[in-house]
Design an enzyme around this catalytic site. Structure first.
Site, short mmCIF file in Angstrom:
data_model
loop_
_atom_site.label_atom_id
_atom_site.label_comp_id
_atom_site.label_asym_id
_atom_site.label_seq_id
_atom_site.Cartn_x
_atom_site.Cartn_y
_atom_site.Cartn_z
N PHE A 141 0.79 -1.09 -0.02
CA PHE A 141 0.05 0.00 0.03
C PHE A 141 0.88 1.26 0.11
O PHE A 141 2.01 1.13 0.74
CB PHE A 141 -0.80 -0.16 1.24
CG PHE A 141 -2.11 0.90 1.26
CD1 PHE A 141 -3.31 0.70 0.77
CD2 PHE A 141 -1.90 2.23 2.00
CE1 PHE A 141 -4.32 1.56 0.74
CE2 PHE A 141 -2.96 3.23 1.87
CZ PHE A 141 -3.98 2.73 1.32
N ASP A 224 1.16 -4.77 8.85
CA ASP A 224 0.10 -4.07 8.64
C ASP A 224 -1.28 -4.81 8.55
O ASP A 224 -1.37 -5.54 7.59
CB ASP A 224 0.49 -2.95 7.42
CG ASP A 224 -0.67 -2.02 7.38
OD1 ASP A 224 -1.72 -2.10 7.59
OD2 ASP A 224 -0.38 -0.99 6.82
N TYR A 249 -11.63 1.88 10.27
CA TYR A 249 -12.67 2.11 9.44
C TYR A 249 -13.00 1.05 8.31
O TYR A 249 -14.01 1.29 7.55
CB TYR A 249 -12.44 3.60 9.04
CG TYR A 249 -11.05 3.51 8.05
CD1 TYR A 249 -11.25 3.23 6.93
CD2 TYR A 249 -10.13 4.41 8.86
CE1 TYR A 249 -9.80 3.33 5.97
CE2 TYR A 249 -8.94 4.40 8.04
CZ TYR A 249 -8.77 4.07 6.82
OH TYR A 249 -7.59 4.24 6.09
N LYS A 250 -12.28 -0.09 8.11
CA LYS A 250 -12.60 -1.07 7.27
C LYS A 250 -13.52 -2.35 7.73
O LYS A 250 -14.74 -1.78 8.08
CB LYS A 250 -11.03 -1.51 6.55
CG LYS A 250 -10.27 -0.36 5.96
CD LYS A 250 -9.18 -0.82 5.33
CE LYS A 250 -8.39 0.31 4.55
NZ LYS A 250 -7.13 0.38 4.38
N ARG A 398 -12.35 -4.35 -7.36
CA ARG A 398 -12.19 -5.13 -6.23
C ARG A 398 -13.42 -5.19 -5.61
O ARG A 398 -14.03 -4.21 -5.57
CB ARG A 398 -10.92 -4.25 -5.31
CG ARG A 398 -10.56 -5.04 -4.17
CD ARG A 398 -9.37 -4.17 -3.36
NE ARG A 398 -10.19 -3.18 -2.97
CZ ARG A 398 -9.65 -2.27 -1.95
NH1 ARG A 398 -8.35 -2.44 -1.61
NH2 ARG A 398 -10.17 -1.22 -1.64
C1 LIG Z 1 -6.23 1.38 4.18
C2 LIG Z 1 -4.82 1.00 4.38
C3 LIG Z 1 -3.95 2.04 5.00
C4 LIG Z 1 -4.55 3.49 5.17
O1 LIG Z 1 -3.77 4.42 6.09
P1 LIG Z 1 -4.49 5.65 6.60
O2 LIG Z 1 -3.51 6.14 7.43
O3 LIG Z 1 -5.76 5.29 7.54
O4 LIG Z 1 -4.77 6.45 5.56
C5 LIG Z 1 -2.42 1.94 5.33
N1 LIG Z 1 -2.15 0.50 4.74
C6 LIG Z 1 -2.79 -0.35 4.34
C7 LIG Z 1 -2.25 -1.59 3.89
C8 LIG Z 1 -4.35 -0.28 4.06
O5 LIG Z 1 -4.88 -1.32 3.68
#
Ligand SMILES: *Cc1c(COP(=O)(O)O)cnc(C)c1O
Length: 422
Positions: A141, A224, A249-250, A398
């Protein structure tokens, strides 16, 4: 490594459009009742994006109203000592126990995943001062890649990137293999940063096996869990992991911009450092004098003042997954993703749609990536028709399957719409 596809076949070859089959699967779904615990303002909307932003639990608005009207409106500053101060740790304990396989005092809810990545990566570099290499995946990501590069540079080191040179063009559809990974490790490796569930392919890493090979060379591992938490059981402590971060939030349904979390194994609690030594992580927050003294254990990863309003929403989300049980959530996630693949093979493959996620359910999280050259237009057309999916550059659609809120009928309706566009 080749893995045979899981033997489960949910959908018999359809002689009709198979809608009845979807309804049967919903009727047999032990978690079906949890849909009532969430807001469905537009009952016709097919929401296949709960892995980007989870749905709104029915209780959340009331919980927020209580914090606002009573704790803030009436309690005012007294509410800090009446519970607000420890709420990041309290909600962290609940999240950790229900979703991470963590003990009390190991998890804190704070800041964003991005900021938390910066904190734990910097901490891991401090814990391995003689080493300069950060290991991370090219397909990771974006925010993870940016933070890995910056933290490595801050410590006079660099990132060794894993995976294909252009992961956008053809992202790997199988999880990182521990034995293969071990060939990229050396006695200069300070840490490995890896997603438990890949945000595009949903490939699910073997936390215990990878942690073991990383520890073999004396390095640390940071997981992560953003796309894993609330969808797959995480046994972080049992796997001997070092640090983990993730979103709320997911699949946790904690609301847009919900504070994220950090978990640290207790063996690091006495030596870990933070690059953001804020007053909220201080040993005595209201001492207000002298130099920074880190608070005990996980509290030191708190930086500034937390939001009790946002924490109330995270707690409401955590409670629902805890009540359902992460084991049942995982089972439904597997069944939903299998059903997507089944219909994709049956209906969409002949139109050039390919499954770009692991075929083996044990190696996949709770979303499925489909590939098609016109993915961007198809995604846009689906959203216009009330089927919310996510486009992923350059050719991915997705399909997110949030086990508490997605039905088999949703999948059927969504993929029927996609079929009609091809
Ligand atoms: C959704 C996601 C993020 C998001 O990071 P934010 O700081 O909340 O914007 C980071 N890493 C991964 C792997 C994600 O899936």
């Amino acid at each position: 490594m080749t893995v045979r596809p899981a033997p489960v076949r949910l959908c018999r070859v359809a002689d009709d459009d198979g809608r009845e089959r979807a309804e049967q699967l919903d009727a047999a779904d032990a978690l079906a009742g949890f849909r009532e615990r969430f807001e469905f303002i537009d009952p016709a909307l097919v929401y296949l994006d709960g892995n980007s932003l989870g749905r709104l639990p029915v209780t959340t608005a009331g919980r927020i109203a209580t914090v606002v009207e009573q704790e803030w409106g009436d309690g005012l500053i007294r509410s800090w000592s009446a519970g607000w101060m420890d709420r990041p740790l309290h909600v962290g304990d609940r999240l950790g126990a229900a979703l991470l396989g963590a003990g009390p005092g190991e998890t804190v809810v704070c800041d964003s995943t991005t900021v938390n990545l910066f904190k734990v990566l910097s901490c891991a570099m401090d814990l391995r001062p003689d080493r300069r290499t950060v290991l991370a995946s090219r397909g990771e990501f974006p925010t993870d890649r940016y933070i890995a590069s910056q933290v490595a540079a801050n410590h006079g080191g660099s990132v060794r990137w894993l995976g294909p040179l252009d992961p956008a063009a053809t992202w790997p559809t199988e999880p990182v293999d521990a034995a293969e990974l071990s060939m990229s490790l050396s006695d200069d490796t300070a840490l490995l940063l890896l997603s438990v569930v890949d945000y595009r392919s949903a490939a699910l890493a073997d936390i215990a096996a990878i942690t073991a090979v990383v520890h073999d060379v004396g390095a640390l591992v940071i997981w992560d869990c953003s796309h894993a938490v609330g969808s797959v059981p995480l046994e972080l402590r049992g796997a001997g992991a070092d640090f983990a971060v993730g979103c709320s939030y997911k699949f946790v349904n904690g609301g847009p911009g919900a504070p994220a979390w950090i978990w640290a194994h207790p063996r690091h609690h006495h030596t870990m450092t933070t690059p953001i030594p804020g007053w909220m992580g201080h040993a005595d927050v209201f001492a207000m004098t002298g130099d920074y003294v880190p608070g005990p254990g996980i509290r030191r990863f708190m930086s500034g003042t937390p939001s009790p309003v946002a924490l109330a929403a995270v707690e409401a989300g955590v409670e629902l997954v805890a009540e359902a049980g992460i084991g049942a959530v995982r089972e439904k996630g597997m069944a939903l993703t299998e059903y997507v693949m089944e219909l994709a093979d049956l209906w969409l493959r002949k139109h050039g749609v390919l499954v770009a996620s692991p075929r083996d359910s044990r190696r996949r999280g709770a979303h499925v990536a489909l590939r098609h050259p016109d993915a961007q237009e198809l995604s846009r057309a689906l959203i216009e028709r009330g089927v919310i999916v996510d486009f992923r550059h350059p050719n991915g659609i997705r399909i997110g399957l949030s086990p508490l809120t997605t039905s088999f009928t949703d999948v059927h309706v969504g993929l029927t719409a996609l079929r009609s566009l091809l």
